[in-house]
Enzyme design. Structure first.
Site, PDB file in Angstrom:
ATOM      1  N   GLU A  29       0.788  -1.345  -0.123  1.00  0.00           N
ATOM      2  CA  GLU A  29       0.197  -0.059   0.087  1.00  0.00           C
ATOM      3  C   GLU A  29       0.820   1.175  -0.013  1.00  0.00           C
ATOM      4  OE1 GLU A  29      -3.851   2.475   1.993  1.00  0.00           O
ATOM      5  OE2 GLU A  29      -2.310   1.269   3.437  1.00  0.00           O
ATOM      6  N   GLU A  71       4.745   4.722   3.842  1.00  0.00           N
ATOM      7  CA  GLU A  71       4.089   5.977   4.284  1.00  0.00           C
ATOM      8  C   GLU A  71       5.283   7.024   4.540  1.00  0.00           C
ATOM      9  OE1 GLU A  71       1.077   7.687   4.803  1.00  0.00           O
ATOM     10  OE2 GLU A  71       2.629   9.373   5.314  1.00  0.00           O
ATOM     11  N   ASP A  80      -2.093  12.022  -2.307  1.00  0.00           N
ATOM     12  CA  ASP A  80      -2.176  13.599  -2.366  1.00  0.00           C
ATOM     13  C   ASP A  80      -2.306  14.235  -3.741  1.00  0.00           C
ATOM     14  OD1 ASP A  80      -1.297  13.624   0.462  1.00  0.00           O
ATOM     15  OD2 ASP A  80       0.656  13.894   0.049  1.00  0.00           O
ATOM     16  N   THR A 134     -11.243   3.675   3.894  1.00  0.00           N
ATOM     17  CA  THR A 134     -10.027   4.498   4.409  1.00  0.00           C
ATOM     18  C   THR A 134     -10.445   5.635   5.049  1.00  0.00           C
ATOM     19  OG1 THR A 134      -9.416   5.906   2.693  1.00  0.00           O
ATOM     20  CG2 THR A 134      -8.544   3.812   2.499  1.00  0.00           C
ATOM     21  N   ASP A 186       9.871   7.390   0.907  1.00  0.00           N
ATOM     22  CA  ASP A 186       9.170   7.832  -0.356  1.00  0.00           C
ATOM     23  C   ASP A 186       8.953   6.590  -1.284  1.00  0.00           C
ATOM     24  OD1 ASP A 186       8.395   9.551  -2.446  1.00  0.00           O
ATOM     25  OD2 ASP A 186      10.402   8.957  -3.545  1.00  0.00           O
TER      26      ASP A 186
END
Ligand SMILES: C[S@@+](CC[C@H](N)C(=O)[O-])C[C@H]1O[C@@H](n2cnc3c(N)ncnc32)[C@H](O)[C@@H]1O
Length: 211
Positions: A37, A62, A112, A188, A89
């Site tokens: 993920e 993350e 994002d 989520t 990253d």
């Protein structure tokens, strides 16, 4: 003084410790399908999905240290042995640390959106990152993508169409994660927030072509 964030070592893969591709079997202590993920946030997807699919191993990537710690703490509280988190990253991680064809599925939920035109190149769903994701996936593997941002969705769809025209992928129906409740696509935190605001959710699922 900046807050010092302590990461739960049992559930964290340290980016600094990596040298070349991750050995999935060594990381999880078994040979099993691996799913990734990207941008796990507080780990809601991972907690539900890993509990629902104990025969699959999951890595959450993350960027935020605070979210990474929150996700790892939740994973620890649920005693899930088939999940790890890494604070790094995602684009760099895929490029440097994932061997070809070793991942079954990549989940990308509400990345994002970078709404300003001059920032569009920062969006994760780019041509380069699609190329990397497809390299990491095994033939027949999936990319499951959701966004609330219509323009980002259009960008992703255009890039996906090019890949489909080249015979690298086919578009297939969205695969609803285990934590999605009625009326939700992914379940989520960001989706729940956006649904309360009345925003639409757009989804796209690609299946890597078999040779
Ligand atoms: C809008 S939030 C969505 C979180 C979660 N997927 C959800 O739907 O609730 C995007 C997340 O991606 C993370 N992120 C952004 N760029 C990233 C990158 N290049 N690599 C890893 N994580 C990233 C952010 O820190 C943030 O937690």
């Amino acid at each position: 003084m900046p807050k010092k964030i302590v990461l739960n070592p049992a559930y964290i893969l340290e980016a600094e410790s990596l040298n070349g591709p991750v050995d999935w079997a060594a990381l999880f202590g078994r040979t099993a399908p691996v799913q990734i993920e990207i941008g796990s946030g507080k780990g809601t997807f991972l907690v539900h999905q890993a509990a629902a699919f104990p025969q699959t191993d999951f890595l959450g990537i993350e960027w935020s240290a605070e979210y990474c710690r929150l996700a790892a703490d939740r994973i620890a509280r649920h005693r899930l042995t088939n999940v790890r988190m890494i604070r790094t990253d995602a684009a760099d991680f895929l490029r440097r640390h994932v061997a070809d064809g070793t991942v079954e599925m990549i989940h990308l939920y509400f990345p994002d959106p970078w709404p300003k035109r001059r920032h569009h190149k920062r969006r994760f769903f780019s041509r380069d990152n699609l190329h990397q994701m497809l390299r990491c996936l095994q033939p027949g593997g999936w990319i499951n993508f959701a966004t609330d941002h219509a323009d980002y969705y259009e960008q992703a769809r255009r890039i996906a169409q090019e890949a489909q025209a080249d015979g690298r992928v086919e578009t297939v129906p969205f695969i609803r994660p285990a934590g999605a409740r009625e009326g939700e696509m992914t379940g989520t935190n960001y989706e729940r927030k956006y649904l309360k605001e009345g925003r639409a959710v757009y989804t796209l699922t690609l299946r890597k072509s078999e040779p």
